[in-house]
Design a protein around this motif. Structure first.
Motif, PDB file in Angstrom:
ATOM      1  N   LYS A  41       0.838  -1.205   0.000  1.00 35.15           N
ATOM      2  CA  LYS A  41       0.000   0.000   0.000  1.00 35.15           C
ATOM      3  C   LYS A  41       0.869   1.250   0.000  1.00 35.15           C
ATOM      4  O   LYS A  41       1.996   1.239   0.463  1.00 35.15           O
ATOM      5  CB  LYS A  41      -0.911   0.042   1.241  1.00 35.15           C
ATOM      6  N   THR A  42       0.313   2.335  -0.515  1.00 32.42           N
ATOM      7  CA  THR A  42       1.020   3.612  -0.493  1.00 32.42           C
ATOM      8  C   THR A  42       0.903   4.226   0.908  1.00 32.42           C
ATOM      9  O   THR A  42       0.073   3.802   1.715  1.00 32.42           O
ATOM     10  CB  THR A  42       0.423   4.598  -1.512  1.00 32.42           C
ATOM     11  N   GLU A  43       1.725   5.234   1.157  1.00 33.51           N
ATOM     12  CA  GLU A  43       1.674   5.891   2.463  1.00 33.51           C
ATOM     13  C   GLU A  43       0.307   6.523   2.725  1.00 33.51           C
ATOM     14  O   GLU A  43      -0.187   6.488   3.848  1.00 33.51           O
ATOM     15  CB  GLU A  43       2.767   6.957   2.562  1.00 33.51           C
ATOM     16  N   SER A  44      -0.296   7.082   1.698  1.00 34.69           N
ATOM     17  CA  SER A  44      -1.612   7.708   1.897  1.00 34.69           C
ATOM     18  C   SER A  44      -2.684   6.647   2.185  1.00 34.69           C
ATOM     19  O   SER A  44      -3.589   6.888   2.988  1.00 34.69           O
ATOM     20  CB  SER A  44      -2.008   8.562   0.697  1.00 34.69           C
ATOM     21  N   GLU A  45      -2.588   5.481   1.540  1.00 32.64           N
ATOM     22  CA  GLU A  45      -3.529   4.392   1.829  1.00 32.64           C
ATOM     23  C   GLU A  45      -3.356   3.895   3.256  1.00 32.64           C
ATOM     24  O   GLU A  45      -4.341   3.653   3.956  1.00 32.64           O
ATOM     25  CB  GLU A  45      -3.336   3.238   0.840  1.00 32.64           C
ATOM     26  N   ILE A  46      -2.119   3.761   3.680  1.00 35.28           N
ATOM     27  CA  ILE A  46      -1.853   3.319   5.054  1.00 35.28           C
ATOM     28  C   ILE A  46      -2.365   4.355   6.052  1.00 35.28           C
ATOM     29  O   ILE A  46      -2.955   4.003   7.081  1.00 35.28           O
ATOM     30  CB  ILE A  46      -0.351   3.029   5.262  1.00 35.28           C
ATOM     31  N   ALA A  47      -2.190   5.631   5.744  1.00 32.79           N
ATOM     32  CA  ALA A  47      -2.698   6.690   6.620  1.00 32.79           C
ATOM     33  C   ALA A  47      -4.221   6.630   6.705  1.00 32.79           C
ATOM     34  O   ALA A  47      -4.789   6.801   7.792  1.00 32.79           O
ATOM     35  CB  ALA A  47      -2.238   8.045   6.118  1.00 32.79           C
ATOM     36  N   GLU A  48      -4.883   6.380   5.593  1.00 30.08           N
ATOM     37  CA  GLU A  48      -6.342   6.252   5.588  1.00 30.08           C
ATOM     38  C   GLU A  48      -6.797   5.071   6.437  1.00 30.08           C
ATOM     39  O   GLU A  48      -7.741   5.186   7.216  1.00 30.08           O
ATOM     40  CB  GLU A  48      -6.857   6.046   4.161  1.00 30.08           C
ATOM     41  N   ILE A  49      -6.140   3.940   6.255  1.00 33.59           N
ATOM     42  CA  ILE A  49      -6.484   2.739   7.023  1.00 33.59           C
ATOM     43  C   ILE A  49      -6.251   2.996   8.510  1.00 33.59           C
ATOM     44  O   ILE A  49      -7.091   2.654   9.352  1.00 33.59           O
ATOM     45  CB  ILE A  49      -5.670   1.519   6.534  1.00 33.59           C
ATOM     46  N   SER A  50      -5.133   3.607   8.827  1.00 37.89           N
ATOM     47  CA  SER A  50      -4.820   3.933  10.216  1.00 37.89           C
ATOM     48  C   SER A  50      -5.888   4.844  10.815  1.00 37.89           C
ATOM     49  O   SER A  50      -6.365   4.599  11.930  1.00 37.89           O
ATOM     50  CB  SER A  50      -3.451   4.602  10.289  1.00 37.89           C
ATOM     51  N   ASP A  51      -6.278   5.879  10.088  1.00 38.25           N
ATOM     52  CA  ASP A  51      -7.316   6.791  10.576  1.00 38.25           C
ATOM     53  C   ASP A  51      -8.632   6.059  10.823  1.00 38.25           C
ATOM     54  O   ASP A  51      -9.301   6.298  11.834  1.00 38.25           O
ATOM     55  CB  ASP A  51      -7.544   7.927   9.586  1.00 38.25           C
TER      56      ASP A  51
END
Length: 85
Positions: A41-51
C-alpha cells in the motif's frame, strides 16, 4: 444524557492514565496491523487505514463508556427503588 456522557468521556475519561496506557497499547497493535501492508500500500492508503482504525476504536470505547454508565445508572435506580420499599 447521551451528550453529557459523550462529553464526560471526551474531556475526562479518555485522558485518564488508564486510558492513556490503553491508547499506547492501541498504537502498538495498530502499528503491528499496518506493518505487513507497507509493502503493498502507499503511504496515503496506510494513513487512511490507520485513521479508520483509530476512529473505529475511539467510537467503540466511547460507546462502551456510555453503555456502561447507562447500565450503572439503571442498576442504581432499580437498587435504590427496591431499598425504599
Amino acid at each position: 444524557m447521551i451528550d453529557l456522557l459523550n462529553k464526560l468521556y471526551d474531556k475526562i475519561a479518555y485522558w485518564e492514565q488508564t486510558s492513556e496506557e490503553l491508547n499506547w497499547e492501541y498504537d502498538q497493535s495498530i502499528c503491528a496491523i499496518l506493518e505487513p501492508l507497507k509493502s503493498t500500500k502507499t503511504e496515503s492508503e496506510i494513513a487512511e487505514i490507520s485513521d479508520l482504525i483509530y476512529q473505529a476504536t475511539y467510537q467503540v470505547r466511547r460507546d462502551g463508556f456510555r453503555l456502561g454508565a447507562q447500565y450503572m445508572a439503571k442498576l442504581l435506580m432499580e437498587t435504590l427503588g427496591n431499598a425504599a420499599e
